[in-house]
Design a protein around this motif. Structure first.
Motif, PDB file in Angstrom:
ATOM      1  N   GLY A  44       0.625  -1.187  -0.071  1.00 50.91           N
ATOM      2  CA  GLY A  44      -0.003  -0.070  -0.063  1.00 50.91           C
ATOM      3  C   GLY A  44       0.844   1.271  -0.077  1.00 50.91           C
ATOM      4  O   GLY A  44       0.329   2.400  -0.256  1.00 50.91           O
ATOM      5  N   GLY A  45       2.056   1.200   0.383  1.00 55.30           N
ATOM      6  CA  GLY A  45       3.065   2.429   0.294  1.00 55.30           C
ATOM      7  C   GLY A  45       3.214   3.118   1.647  1.00 55.30           C
ATOM      8  O   GLY A  45       3.995   4.045   2.016  1.00 55.30           O
ATOM      9  N   TRP A  46       2.489   2.745   2.745  1.00 57.04           N
ATOM     10  CA  TRP A  46       2.731   3.270   4.154  1.00 57.04           C
ATOM     11  C   TRP A  46       3.838   2.283   4.776  1.00 57.04           C
ATOM     12  O   TRP A  46       4.102   1.153   4.430  1.00 57.04           O
ATOM     13  N   LEU A 185       5.222   9.589   4.598  1.00 56.32           N
ATOM     14  CA  LEU A 185       4.101   9.903   4.032  1.00 56.32           C
ATOM     15  C   LEU A 185       4.160  11.315   3.132  1.00 56.32           C
ATOM     16  O   LEU A 185       4.913  12.264   3.681  1.00 56.32           O
ATOM     17  N   LYS A 203      -0.629  10.407   0.847  1.00 55.39           N
ATOM     18  CA  LYS A 203      -0.022   9.740  -0.180  1.00 55.39           C
ATOM     19  C   LYS A 203       1.144   8.752   0.140  1.00 55.39           C
ATOM     20  O   LYS A 203       1.809   9.258   1.408  1.00 55.39           O
ATOM     21  N   SER A 204       1.813   7.954  -0.353  1.00 56.76           N
ATOM     22  CA  SER A 204       3.174   7.353  -0.132  1.00 56.76           C
ATOM     23  C   SER A 204       4.233   8.200  -0.029  1.00 56.76           C
ATOM     24  O   SER A 204       3.967   9.433  -0.709  1.00 56.76           O
ATOM     25  N   GLN A 209       0.907   6.473  -4.569  1.00 61.46           N
ATOM     26  CA  GLN A 209      -0.073   5.656  -4.086  1.00 61.46           C
ATOM     27  C   GLN A 209      -1.072   6.400  -2.854  1.00 61.46           C
ATOM     28  O   GLN A 209      -0.278   7.051  -2.073  1.00 61.46           O
ATOM     29  N   VAL A 211      -2.999   6.488   0.223  1.00 64.49           N
ATOM     30  CA  VAL A 211      -2.844   5.811   1.487  1.00 64.49           C
ATOM     31  C   VAL A 211      -4.179   6.367   2.586  1.00 64.49           C
ATOM     32  O   VAL A 211      -4.680   5.538   3.258  1.00 64.49           O
ATOM     33  N   PHE A 236      -7.056   6.465   7.415  1.00 68.32           N
ATOM     34  CA  PHE A 236      -5.767   5.927   7.251  1.00 68.32           C
ATOM     35  C   PHE A 236      -5.710   4.272   7.405  1.00 68.32           C
ATOM     36  O   PHE A 236      -6.880   3.886   7.902  1.00 68.32           O
ATOM     37  N   PRO A 237      -4.924   3.703   6.819  1.00 67.88           N
ATOM     38  CA  PRO A 237      -4.742   2.176   7.007  1.00 67.88           C
ATOM     39  C   PRO A 237      -4.693   1.986   8.529  1.00 67.88           C
ATOM     40  O   PRO A 237      -4.136   2.683   9.231  1.00 67.88           O
ATOM     41  N   LEU A 240      -1.366   1.041   9.887  1.00 71.40           N
ATOM     42  CA  LEU A 240      -0.427   2.201  10.137  1.00 71.40           C
ATOM     43  C   LEU A 240       0.019   2.361  11.306  1.00 71.40           C
ATOM     44  O   LEU A 240      -0.507   2.110  12.470  1.00 71.40           O
TER      45      LEU A 240
END
Length: 265
Positions: A44-46, A185, A203-204, A209, A211, A236-237, A240
């Motif tokens: 996911g980029g995080w 991020l 975003k990442s 990407q 996030v 947010f995820p 994270l």
């Protein structure tokens, strides 16, 4: 527990000088031992979540949304004097999770306005301070790239991360840094910030990407015109790093001060 980064050791016994005797062991093939473990970066980029959680932030580990609602100040409406901001932080069910209070003096609020230096203290339900955010006096202009906005987030005197404004000519950009100063991020703001819903995309680190999101919600015609109280949503995820979630909360407060705190006369 054995260290997966250590190389396995083995020995090859030498054949004995006796007739008919064979070596009791032979060199193992390379596939008989697993390769050292290499951590994988999430798709996911995080950043990879860190299981070390500062005291008071355990509740954030199971959340993927926060809602930040600024408290209405009647004194500010009647007199026009800027008062210290206060916020309620709630979960998706509308239950209050944290309470945020600005710490600043009257002189800085009157002379410096929304660019004022201030601190934010975040309290949990039992009035325990769990976060301390520091925002120094900084500029906010594309003509002054050397003194842009920033905010640092601490827990128990330990730096968790920071939000730093990036120098751009048009669209707002921010970097979310961890405690080591590494960018983990990015936040991409909109070109226009006068709509009913204003979204700042999280975003990442490379900006490619999606996030999460920091969204400013419509508060109603009365509050929008006569006051500077604002409502925000942060997504947010869920996996994270909890420390980065706390920094995103600080980013939401910084964005509110920079773009939505202009008092209506």
């Amino acid at each position: 527990m054995s260290n997966p980064y250590l190389q396995p050791s083995y020995s090859i016994p030498m054949p004995m000088n006796q007739p008919g005797m064979q070596p009791i062991a032979s060199a193992p093939s390379p596939n008989e031992f697993p390769l050292p473990y290499t951590p994988q970066v999430p798709q996911g980029g995080w950043p990879i979540p860190n299981m070390i959680c500062p005291p008071g932030l355990e509740y954030l580990m199971g959340l993927d949304h926060l809602f930040v609602k600024q408290k209405f100040e009647m004194l500010e409406v009647v007199t026009g004097w800027e008062t210290r901001n206060k916020y309620n932080v709630m979960n998706i069910r509308g239950e209050q999770v944290y309470y945020v209070c600005e710490q600043s003096n009257c002189c800085s609020r009157f002379c410096c306005g929304t660019y004022r230096s201030c601190e934010f203290k975040v309290f949990d339900g039992i009035r325990r301070e769990i976060l301390h955010m520091i925002r120094p006096l900084r500029c906010n202009s594309c003509c002054c790239p050397c003194c842009l906005q920033e905010l640092e987030v601490y827990s128990g005197g330990i730096l968790l991360g920071s939000v730093v404004q990036d120098w751009t000519l048009f669209r707002p950009w921010f970097s979310i840094l961890n405690a080591n100063g590494d960018t983990v991020l990015k936040i991409k703001g909109p070109l226009l910030r006068f709509c009913v819903e204003v979204d700042f995309k999280v975003k990442s680190a490379d900006g490619t990407q999606g996030v999460g999101m920091i969204s400013k919600h419509w508060s109603g015609i009365t509050r929008e015109y006569f006051t500077d109280t604002d409502n925000f949503g942060i997504s947010f995820p869920i996996d994270l790093d909890v420390k980065i979630k706390a920094v995103l909360l600080g980013a939401c407060l910084l964005i509110d001060f920079m773009y939505f705190e202009t008092s209506k006369e």
